[in-house]
Design a protein around this motif. Structure first.
Motif, short mmCIF file in Angstrom:
data_model
loop_
_atom_site.label_atom_id
_atom_site.label_comp_id
_atom_site.label_asym_id
_atom_site.label_seq_id
_atom_site.Cartn_x
_atom_site.Cartn_y
_atom_site.Cartn_z
N LEU A 1 -3.68 4.58 -2.61
CA LEU A 1 -5.05 4.33 -2.28
C LEU A 1 -5.23 6.34 -2.08
N GLU B 1 8.46 9.14 15.09
CA GLU B 1 7.62 8.72 14.19
C GLU B 1 7.33 8.63 12.99
N PRO C 1 0.75 -1.63 0.01
CA PRO C 1 0.22 0.33 -0.29
C PRO C 1 1.06 1.00 0.19
N GLU D 1 3.26 -0.03 9.84
CA GLU D 1 3.33 -0.05 8.81
C GLU D 1 3.11 -0.78 7.25
#
Ligand code: FAD
Length: 484
Positions: A94, A424, A72, A208
């Motif tokens: 996406l 992050e 993805p 992830e």
């Protein structure tokens, strides 16, 4: 072998998404050979742009049947190589699933598709709000929020300047729709708080893309603070600035945001945005307190007093909302200004206990000198989340090697300080080799078993997060490193 399955694969994918939603030419695929981590590159075999959960299901089922790896991808702003198509295969982009499906301010949630850009949601909420009614926003605010998608934020559990007070993405995702690698669709959590059973939403956020493909997200809406006070503290040295950070938190004040920029990045930002930053300062701190109007002035005065104790040269106030927004624009676009300093950069993402910030920044400086590399710093200082930006030119093999060595040494120093190698940005492919340093073999085995429960063949996002992830996938072609 994957190579022999590629033609039927592309024809079948075309039937699902249509010719306007598939890329196969080498020049088109070039865009998808890496993300914001440009050191490792590998072209996928094909990129598809589904517009519905049903299309994602069909794509995944085709990949499963033909034994093709898939990955993805949102906006591709990951800085850890999360979007690297290790071994080729299908990139499922996406970005065309970008509808805000529902907004419910009374119950404080929205349902969005994964390709909704982070900032769009807050803008959408503002546009829906009647004059005089309270405003809401989506709190996770990575500096890339004008480009990155909410699906990508959830996959990497993104933070941002306001994470210090409001928490990271996992604190703002209430539920998910996930297409599993075998094509099943599962729902986790939902609009109501405190769902019974395992917290699968919490498990999937930050995975992830190794558990499946998120196709819908139910996210928390946060009411805008009544008021802000935004300050710019100017310091002669990085030490004084970083000591101010620990002292503010130590005094029991939790600012909305506490960000640091050092001299080198200030010069690039100033050249780009003309904010009026002092170019001779060692570092500046952007310090923002927010919440109810009452009490904000008292907190502001205490912060100014702490900055003075740490020898601040001056503390400026943003006197209007326009000034405040300009200051944040300069901060959030700082990475965009880095192009003025060098053709390529590699952003590191380490964490140290806040009191170790003066030490780690001195170490970063030392490591830069050792490897003869320029390193600038702009980071979420209140969280102890450092982002040294290592400047280089990816066309020069020697520079790339030095960048990799310097980056490794910086992260090893973070570990020695009792910190971590990511605050992050995630592990992606970049930090795989650090995983055994962070976790015991038992911890890693547990995580790997969890991944296998969702993704037993390792076909979804192979080669990410764990040294052994996706080992059963046969690459269709070898990846390459910039200039190496
Ligand atoms: C200038 C700049 C500033 C940045 N600042 C910050 C910051 O302040 N804080 C921060 O946390 N990060 C920051 N980042 C990193 C990056 O923007 C974030 O990690 C962001 O959340 C990635 O979103 P994306 O849509 O670009 O995802 P991508 O880069 O496309 O993907 C990231 C990972 O998520 C997976 N993924 C994407 N969509 C899905 C999905 N629908 N389902 C399952 N998996 C999926 C991908 O496979 C990949 O592993 C910054 C990056 C840049 C370039």
């Amino acid at each position: 072998m994957l190579v022999t399955t590629v033609p039927p694969l592309i024809e079948r994918l075309r039937l699902v998404v249509g010719s306007h939603a598939i890329l196969t030419s080498p020049s088109d695929l070039l865009v998808y050979e890496c993300d914001g981590f440009t050191i490792e590159k590998n072209k996928p075999d094909v990129v598809v742009f589904p517009t519905s959960t049903d299309q994602v299901v069909q794509i995944v089922k085709i990949c499963r049947e033909l034994e093709v790896p898939f990955l993805p991808r949102g906006a591709g702003t990951s800085l850890a190589g999360g979007c690297l198509p290790v071994g080729g295969g299908v990139v499922i982009a996406l970005t065309r699933m970008k509808r805000v499906l529902e907004v419910n301010c009374r119950d404080r949630y929205a349902v969005v598709e994964p390709g909704v850009v982070n900032k769009w949601l807050t803008e959408h909420l503002r546009a829906l709000t009647q004059p005089g009614s309270p405003l809401f926003h989506f709190a996770p605010d990575p500096s890339s929020q004008g480009a990155c998608t909410i699906g990508g934020n959830a996959a990497t559990n993104s933070g941002g300047p306001h994470t210090l007070k409001y928490g990271v993405t996992v604190n703002h995702v209430l539920g998910l729709e996930l297409v599993l690698p075998d094509g099943q669709v599962v729902q986790t959590g939902g609009a109501a708080e405190d769902h019974p059973g395992y917290d699968l939403t919490g498990v999937i956020v930050g995975s992830e893309g190794t558990f499946g493909i998120t196709t819908k997200l139910c996210v928390r809406l946060t009411r805008n603070p009544e008021a802000y006070r935004t300050l710019l503290g100017v310091f002669e040295t990085v030490d004084d600035a970083t000591n101010t950070i620990s002292d503010i938190i130590g005094a029991g004040i939790i600012p909305g945001a506490l960000e640091m920029l050092d001299q080198l990045i200030l010069q690039a930002v100033e050249a780009a945005y003309h904010f009026g930053f002092p170019l001779d300062a060692g570092a500046v701190l952007i310090m923002e307190v927010d919440g109810l109007e009452a009490g904000l002035d008292a907190d502001t005065e205490r912060i100014i007093e702490i900055a003075r104790k740490n020898r601040t040269r001056e503390v400026r106030r943003a006197n209007t909302e326009a000034e405040r927004l300009l200051l944040w624009k300069a901060r959030k676009n700082a990475f965009g200004a880095v192009g003025r300093l060098a053709p390529s950069y590699c952003t590191q993402d380490g964490v140290v206990p806040r009191t170790k910030l003066p030490y780690i920044l001195r170490e970063i400086h030392r490591i830069g000198e050792k490897y003869q590399l320029r390193i600038c710093n702009v980071f979420h200082a209140g969280d102890g989340n450092i982002h040294p930006i290592v400047l280089f030119d990816e066309r020069h093999e020697d520079q790339v090697k030095r960048v990799l060595s310097a980056s490794r040494e910086i992260l090893e120093e973070c570990l020695k300080c009792g910190g971590s190698v990511t605050g992050e940005h995630g592990i992606g492919v970049e930090k795989i080799n650090f995983m055994p340093k962070l976790f015991s073999s038992e911890d890693l085995m547990m995580m790997s078993r969890l991944r296998s429960a969702f993704n037993p063949d390792g076909r979804c996002s192979p080669g990410k997060m764990f040294p052994t992830a996706g080992a059963c996938i046969e690459p269709s072609k070898a990846g390459r490193r910039a200039a190496l």
